[in-house]
Design a protein around this motif. Structure first.
Motif, PDB file in Angstrom:
ATOM      1  N   ASN A 100     105.859  11.614 130.114  1.00 26.16           N
ATOM      2  CA  ASN A 100     104.919  12.629 130.607  1.00 26.16           C
ATOM      3  C   ASN A 100     104.822  12.599 132.124  1.00 26.16           C
ATOM      4  OD1 ASN A 100     103.568  14.309 128.563  1.00 26.16           O
ATOM      5  ND2 ASN A 100     103.071  12.354 127.626  1.00 26.16           N
TER       6      ASN A 100
ATOM      7  N   GLU B 199      99.217  19.011 123.665  1.00 25.69           N
ATOM      8  CA  GLU B 199      99.616  18.403 122.393  1.00 25.69           C
ATOM      9  C   GLU B 199      99.419  19.476 121.329  1.00 25.69           C
ATOM     10  OE1 GLU B 199      98.173  14.262 121.129  1.00 25.69           O
ATOM     11  OE2 GLU B 199      96.792  14.833 122.693  1.00 25.69           O
TER      12      GLU B 199
ATOM     13  N   SER C  98     108.644   4.888 127.277  1.00 25.98           N
ATOM     14  CA  SER C  98     107.355   5.166 126.634  1.00 25.98           C
ATOM     15  C   SER C  98     107.026   6.643 126.809  1.00 25.98           C
ATOM     16  CB  SER C  98     106.237   4.328 127.259  1.00 25.98           C
ATOM     17  OG  SER C  98     106.016   4.758 128.589  1.00 25.98           O
ATOM     18  N   GLY C  99     106.067   7.091 126.006  1.00 28.65           N
ATOM     19  CA  GLY C  99     105.593   8.463 126.125  1.00 28.65           C
ATOM     20  C   GLY C  99     104.876   8.685 127.452  1.00 28.65           C
ATOM     21  N   THR C 100     104.180   7.666 127.916  1.00 27.20           N
ATOM     22  CA  THR C 100     103.470   7.768 129.198  1.00 27.20           C
ATOM     23  C   THR C 100     104.447   8.093 130.318  1.00 27.20           C
ATOM     24  OG1 THR C 100     101.873   6.110 128.461  1.00 27.20           O
ATOM     25  CG2 THR C 100     102.017   6.476 130.839  1.00 27.20           C
TER      26      THR C 100
ATOM     27  N   TRP D  12      95.751  13.520 124.962  1.00 26.41           N
ATOM     28  CA  TRP D  12      96.150  12.175 125.427  1.00 26.41           C
ATOM     29  C   TRP D  12      97.645  12.171 125.697  1.00 26.41           C
ATOM     30  CZ3 TRP D  12      95.196   8.015 127.868  1.00 26.41           C
ATOM     31  CH2 TRP D  12      95.943   6.845 127.684  1.00 26.41           C
ATOM     32  N   HIS D  13      97.969  11.820 126.941  1.00 28.44           N
ATOM     33  CA  HIS D  13      99.382  11.845 127.328  1.00 28.44           C
ATOM     34  C   HIS D  13      99.815  10.506 127.914  1.00 28.44           C
ATOM     35  CE1 HIS D  13      98.957  16.111 126.588  1.00 28.44           C
ATOM     36  NE2 HIS D  13      97.900  16.112 127.380  1.00 28.44           N
ATOM     37  N   GLY D  14      99.012   9.463 127.650  1.00 29.16           N
ATOM     38  CA  GLY D  14      99.303   8.155 128.204  1.00 29.16           C
ATOM     39  C   GLY D  14      98.510   7.931 129.477  1.00 29.16           C
TER      40      GLY D  14
ATOM     41  N   ASP E 210     103.667  18.165 124.671  1.00 26.35           N
ATOM     42  CA  ASP E 210     103.724  16.729 124.453  1.00 26.35           C
ATOM     43  C   ASP E 210     103.874  16.511 122.950  1.00 26.35           C
ATOM     44  OD1 ASP E 210     103.306  14.060 124.003  1.00 26.35           O
ATOM     45  OD2 ASP E 210     101.653  13.868 125.437  1.00 26.35           O
TER      46      ASP E 210
ATOM     47  N   LYS F 189     107.592   7.736 120.318  1.00 25.43           N
ATOM     48  CA  LYS F 189     107.348   7.243 118.941  1.00 25.43           C
ATOM     49  C   LYS F 189     108.547   7.355 117.993  1.00 25.43           C
ATOM     50  CE  LYS F 189     102.386   8.137 119.485  1.00 25.43           C
ATOM     51  NZ  LYS F 189     101.714   6.898 119.794  1.00 25.43           N
TER      52      LYS F 189
ATOM     53  N   VAL G 263     104.950  13.752 121.518  1.00 22.74           N
ATOM     54  CA  VAL G 263     105.105  12.316 121.260  1.00 22.74           C
ATOM     55  C   VAL G 263     104.696  11.987 119.814  1.00 22.74           C
ATOM     56  CG1 VAL G 263     104.196  10.034 121.903  1.00 22.74           C
ATOM     57  CG2 VAL G 263     104.967  11.613 123.671  1.00 22.74           C
ATOM     58  N   ILE G 264     103.688  12.668 119.306  1.00 21.59           N
ATOM     59  CA  ILE G 264     103.290  12.460 117.901  1.00 21.59           C
ATOM     60  C   ILE G 264     103.988  13.461 116.973  1.00 21.59           C
ATOM     61  CG2 ILE G 264     101.359  12.620 116.258  1.00 21.59           C
ATOM     62  CD1 ILE G 264      99.545  11.384 118.334  1.00 21.59           C
TER      63      ILE G 264
HETATM   64  C1  LIG Z   1     100.548  12.670 122.354  1.00 19.52           C
HETATM   65  C2  LIG Z   1     100.835  11.401 123.086  1.00 19.52           C
HETATM   66  N1  LIG Z   1     101.407  11.472 124.298  1.00 19.52           N
HETATM   67  C3  LIG Z   1     101.705  10.363 124.989  1.00 19.52           C
HETATM   68  C4  LIG Z   1     101.419   9.113 124.498  1.00 19.52           C
HETATM   69  C5  LIG Z   1     101.757   7.895 125.286  1.00 19.52           C
HETATM   70  O1  LIG Z   1     102.850   7.279 124.721  1.00 19.52           O
HETATM   71  P1  LIG Z   1     103.082   5.703 124.951  1.00 19.52           P
HETATM   72  O2  LIG Z   1     101.966   5.003 124.287  1.00 19.52           O
HETATM   73  O3  LIG Z   1     104.426   5.454 124.319  1.00 19.52           O
HETATM   74  O4  LIG Z   1     103.116   5.496 126.417  1.00 19.52           O
HETATM   75  C6  LIG Z   1     100.832   8.991 123.244  1.00 19.52           C
HETATM   76  C7  LIG Z   1     100.522   7.667 122.686  1.00 19.52           C
HETATM   77  O5  LIG Z   1      99.816   7.487 121.745  1.00 19.52           O
HETATM   78  C8  LIG Z   1     100.509  10.159 122.524  1.00 19.52           C
HETATM   79  O6  LIG Z   1      99.914  10.102 121.333  1.00 19.52           O
END
Ligand SMILES: Cc1ncc(COP(=O)(O)O)c(C=O)c1O
Length: 431
Positions: free
Chosen positions: A124, A204, A119-121, A147-149, A237, A265, A239-240
């Motif tokens: 990070n 982000e 996962s992104g969480t 938002w980083h999880g 980050d 993602k 992730v998006i």
């Molecule tokens: C920019 C960003 N970082 C981290 C995350 C966390 O990722 P995950 O939901 O896969 O843990 C998200 C989730 O929406 C995100 O948008």
């Protein structure tokens, strides 16, 4: 939500009643709940979600923005079907993890070496730890609205008011080493950090949950210079933004190279994933052959680099690699933002349509959007109302959240977004 939604979604309502008994709030992720109850998806294909009552929705949420090729893209599904026959999970080393890491390294300039998570969480979390291990410093910084999880050290300053804890159960110890910075404000960053020695700044490049607000190029450049000067690791980050804004992510789009990049993602091709990447010198801290306890930085996980995700991710990146689809989506994104703006303005509704590339969000305000403060000052009730109105009429944005485009969206899908928005804007005008 109107009576119409309720009358169209009786099976969803029944499922929600069942769900409430076994899932807190009836959901598996708090943000998926919306009033009066969420619809329940039975099937998804291309640009559409189909609920259990047989309603169809043009999907601009796309599995939390993960599905840039739309739902169940045939080439990805075929590759996964073939892999299913060869094993779903090995728990050993295998070639697919090398192939996907090579593909990421080929596409992303800041990604010489890669480690995969689920996962992104998680990604990070491990990136933050890596930065601490590498610099020998404890403190980390993030931005208001970022938002980083749900990782404790980064779960701060996400929602306004930014100084209120985001969750119960976060210890003072966990967040005291986290500094929350003002977004798009380099002087504010310098002022906040003037007496600090920190390991990393995570940003982000486009605030996702914080409202779809892009960083200014000069801001990211200035941040890069500041981090170099202070020997702080700059973490993007992505992730998006990764594999969405450009084949090489936001770092290519902005021309600013971070020290560490976090992905999620899109990289998973519709399956769970996260990854963190960087140059050899930094990533070597994860190498137990080079660094022993207590100097090495741990990362691992039962399902890390599972072959199904690796297969889906690889199939997806190969399709995105030459950048043609991404450029086209970015152009469509510009047009959509322009057209939505025109529709609201023609009806006298104060609005800011924000985003970049194929990401978009709406804020009902006259105020220019520079940071998450501005997004939270806008009329959020109206944004919920707009998104619920769209849902009721077959267009799905998760209320208040940043939406995304996929290559599966057709002209008719976009026309539907415009016509439903126009109906809503007209309603605003008369009320
Ligand atoms: C920019 C960003 N970082 C981290 C995350 C966390 O990722 P995950 O939901 O896969 O843990 C998200 C989730 O929406 C995100 O948008």
């Amino acid at each position: 939500m109107s009576k119409e939604y309720v009358s169209k979604t009786s099976k969803s309502k029944a499922l929600y009643e069942r769900a409430k008994k076994v899932l807190p709030a009836g959901v598996s992720y708090g943000i998926r709940y919306f009033e009066p109850y969420p619809f329940y998806t039975a099937k998804a294909k291309g640009s559409k979600l189909y609920d259990v009552d047989g309603n169809e929705y043009v999907d601009f949420w796309l599995g939390h923005t993960a599905l840039i090729l739309g739902h169940s893209f045939p080439a990805v599904v075929d590759a996964v079907k073939r892999q299913l026959e060869n094993g779903t999970h090995y728990g050993t080393s295998h070639e697919l993890e090398i192939e996907l890491a090579e593909q990421v390294a080929k596409m992303v300039s800041g990604a010489e070496m890669v480690r995969f998570t689920n996962s992104g969480t998680e990604a990070n979390m491990y990136a933050t730890r890596l930065a601490r291990a590498y610099t020998g410093r404890s403190k980390t910084a993030k931005f208001e609205g970022g938002w980083h999880g749900g990782y404790d050290a980064l779960h701060a300053g996400v929602h306004y008011p930014f100084n209120v804890p985001e969750s119960a159960g976060l210890t003072a110890g966990a967040i005291q080493d986290t500094i929350v910075l003002p977004f798009n404000d380099l002087e504010g960053v310098k002022e906040k950090l003037k007496d600090e020695k920190i390991a990393s700044i995570v940003v982000e490049p486009i605030l996702g949950a914080g409202g779809g607000i892009p960083a200014e190029k000069e801001f990211l450049k200035g941040l890069r210079e500041f981090c170099d000067e202070k020997e702080i690791l700059l973490i993007f980050d992505e992730v998006i933004t990764g594999f969405r804004l450009a084949p090489g992510g936001a770092q290519q789009y902005y021309g600013v190279k971070p020290d560490v990049t976090v992905f999620g993602k899109i990289l998973g091709g519709g399956f769970p994933i996260g990854a963190f990447c960087g140059c050899r010198k930094i990533m070597e801290r994860l190498d137990t052959r080079v660094y022993e306890r207590p100097h090495y930085s741990f990362h691992g996980g039962t399902f890390a680099a599972n072959p199904i995700t690796m297969t889906a991710g690889l199939a997806t990146l190969k399709i995105l690699e030459d950048g043609r689809l991404i450029s086209k989506l970015n152009m469509i994104g510009d047009k959509i933002r322009g057209q939505l703006r025109e529709i609201f303005e023609a009806n006298g509704v104060d609005v800011q349509i924000v985003g970049a590339g194929s990401l978009l969000n709406t804020h009902f305000t006259k105020e220019e959007m520079k940071d998450a403060n501005a997004a939270f000052r806008a009329d959020r009730k109206k944004l919920v109302d707009y998104h619920l109105n769209l849902i009721e009429n077959g267009v799905f944005f998760l209320p208040t959240h940043t939406g995304a485009l996929s290559t599966a969206h057709s002209k008719a899908d976009l026309e539907k977004l415009f016509s439903e928005t126009e109906k809503y804007a007209k309603k605003c005008k008369t009320t």
